[in-house]
Design a protein around this motif. Structure first.
Motif, PDB file in Angstrom:
ATOM      1  N   ASP A 135       0.529   5.652  -0.461  1.00  0.00           N
ATOM      2  CA  ASP A 135      -0.384   6.783  -0.602  1.00  0.00           C
ATOM      3  C   ASP A 135      -0.209   7.469  -1.946  1.00  0.00           C
ATOM      4  O   ASP A 135      -1.173   7.893  -2.559  1.00  0.00           O
ATOM      5  N   ASP A 136       1.043   7.592  -2.393  1.00  0.00           N
ATOM      6  CA  ASP A 136       1.325   8.290  -3.639  1.00  0.00           C
ATOM      7  C   ASP A 136       2.478   7.569  -4.336  1.00  0.00           C
ATOM      8  O   ASP A 136       3.590   7.512  -3.806  1.00  0.00           O
ATOM      9  N   GLU A 177       0.853  -1.187   0.000  1.00  0.00           N
ATOM     10  CA  GLU A 177       0.000   0.000   0.000  1.00  0.00           C
ATOM     11  C   GLU A 177       0.886   1.232   0.000  1.00  0.00           C
ATOM     12  O   GLU A 177       1.784   1.355   0.833  1.00  0.00           O
TER      13      GLU A 177
END
Length: 197
Positions: A151-152, A149
């Protein structure tokens, strides 16, 4: 003091390049004197101009060559790898091996961008962006596959590249940790940065 017998132009070019990398690494590009560079490779100054007609363009070509070699070597290393995690681990290994083997090139590639014209800078940065895009694809593919995972994707890619390239500033062969041990540590760090499941 012309070219020694049996030495061809490609050999001379390689010798000039090697000597220039050493001089730029030790003294900086602005302080690199062509007369001294000619002496390093046992050439007359006039003969050196066959290989270095313009000092600044020579630097741009040198930095472009380094990036093209990086891209070619990376493509060979990644050939046939499909799984994103496998590609990530191979990327970390490749990046560390390449940048620690070429510490001087890495240093001048980072420090001497300032010495380029805007056009030259754009050419070199374009090649860097090609490499970055390939690493970004690994990060994006792993996220899409649910392996980690982030975020960006772009910010995470830049963080990974900064983390790994920094090794070239302090790594010393024969130091406390072997290169293999460092690679394994950094592979685990990369997986943590990505939030690997």
């Amino acid at each position: 003091m012309g070219r020694p017998a049996g030495v061809n132009g490609a050999d001379t070019r390689r010798a000039v390049r090697k000597a220039a990398i050493e001089r730029i690494w030790r003294h900086g590009f602005e302080a690199m004197n062509l007369r001294d560079l000619a002496a390093d490779v046992n050439l007359r100054l006039g003969s050196l101009y066959n290989h270095v007609p313009h000092k600044q363009e020579f630097l741009a070509e040198l930095l472009e060559e380094i990036m093209l070699e990086l891209l070619q070597d990376f493509a060979q290393r990644m050939d046939g790898l499909q799984d994103a995690k496998e590609r990530l681990l191979a990327f970390v290994r490749f990046h560390i091996e390449w940048h620690t083997a070429r510490q001087r090139e890495t240093f001048i590639g980072n420090m001497e961008l300032r010495s380029l014209t805007p056009e030259q800078y754009g050419r070199v940065i374009g090649l860097r962006k090609d490499y970055e895009a390939q690493v970004r694809a690994i990060v994006a593919d792993g996220r899409k596959a649910g392996l980690w995972e982030v975020d960006d994707v772009r910010v995470t890619t830049l963080a990974l590249l900064s983390l790994l390239t920094g090794i070239s500033a302090w790594y010393r062969e024969g130091g406390r940790l072997s290169q293999e041990r460092l690679i394994r540590i950094y592979q685990r760090l990369a997986l943590r940065v990505l939030g690997a499941r």
